[in-house]
Design a protein around this motif. Structure first.
Motif, short mmCIF file in Angstrom:
data_model
loop_
_atom_site.label_atom_id
_atom_site.label_comp_id
_atom_site.label_asym_id
_atom_site.label_seq_id
_atom_site.Cartn_x
_atom_site.Cartn_y
_atom_site.Cartn_z
N ARG A 63 -16.63 6.68 9.21
CA ARG A 63 -16.27 7.86 8.42
C ARG A 63 -17.47 8.45 7.69
NH1 ARG A 63 -12.98 5.38 5.42
NH2 ARG A 63 -14.29 5.20 3.59
N THR A 64 -18.39 7.61 7.25
CA THR A 64 -19.49 8.08 6.40
C THR A 64 -20.81 8.26 7.14
OG1 THR A 64 -20.05 5.81 5.76
CG2 THR A 64 -18.48 7.01 4.35
N ALA A 66 -22.00 10.42 9.38
CA ALA A 66 -22.56 11.78 9.33
C ALA A 66 -23.02 12.15 7.93
CB ALA A 66 -21.54 12.79 9.84
N ASP A 67 -22.30 11.67 6.92
CA ASP A 67 -22.65 11.97 5.53
C ASP A 67 -24.01 11.41 5.13
OD1 ASP A 67 -20.17 13.20 5.29
OD2 ASP A 67 -19.23 11.43 4.40
N VAL A 68 -24.42 10.33 5.77
CA VAL A 68 -25.70 9.72 5.44
C VAL A 68 -26.75 10.00 6.52
CG1 VAL A 68 -24.67 7.95 3.98
CG2 VAL A 68 -25.09 7.45 6.40
N GLY A 69 -26.44 10.93 7.43
CA GLY A 69 -27.40 11.35 8.44
C GLY A 69 -27.57 10.41 9.61
N SER A 70 -26.51 9.67 9.97
CA SER A 70 -26.61 8.74 11.08
C SER A 70 -25.50 8.99 12.10
CB SER A 70 -26.51 7.30 10.58
OG SER A 70 -26.54 6.40 11.67
N ASP A 71 -25.85 8.84 13.37
CA ASP A 71 -24.85 8.93 14.43
C ASP A 71 -24.72 7.60 15.18
OD1 ASP A 71 -27.21 8.90 15.84
OD2 ASP A 71 -26.80 10.70 17.00
#
Length: 145
Positions: A63-64, A66-71
């Motif tokens: 869930r998080t 993308a929020d921390v810039g990781s895929d």
């Protein structure tokens, strides 16, 4: 009570040392992630213990991301079951009250690339081996069915 920042930093560093030396004990699970989480919860509850909390780590990371810039996908699924045992906790904390830093205890279930595993972290030699034995029994019961 007053503490100097160096005292606090030294204490935090000292408490962090045992955690960094810990390792994980993993057992493969022949079945689905859902079956493994059911088996772990059943093994815990079957000993008369109560699961205090289930941390859905895999869902949180997904869930998080993308929020921390990781895929990056770390786990297909990952849950951590937190619980305590009044009997075992009293025993290890009577031996050393600072064993409170290890409570609550946890067992985790992971799925990565279709492989499901159950496990726990190791504990230091001495009284905490009583906890490790309990965790090992729970994980083996869950993994072996």
């Amino acid at each position: 009570m007053r503490y100097h920042i160096s005292t606090i930093a030294a204490a935090a560093f000292a408490l962090a040392l045992p955690a960094s030396a810990q390792e994980a004990v993993l057992h493969d699970f022949d079945g689905s992630f859902e079956d493994a989480t059911f088996a772990v919860e059943s093994a815990i509850v079957g000993r008369g213990l109560v699961v205090d909390y289930v941390s859905h780590v895999g869902e949180m990371l997904a869930r998080t991301g993308a929020d921390v810039g990781s895929d990056v996908t770390i786990f297909d699924a990952a849950d951590v079951f937190l619980f305590c045992s009044a009997v075992v906790s009293r025993s290890v904390m009577e031996a050393d009250p600072m064993n409170v830093i290890h409570c609550p205890y946890n067992v985790f279930v992971l799925e990565t690339d279709g492989k499901v595993q159950v496990g726990y972290r190791t504990y230091p030699e001495g009284p905490m081996q009583e906890v490790q034995q309990l965790l090992d029994e729970i994980v083996r019961e869950a993994a072996d069915g």
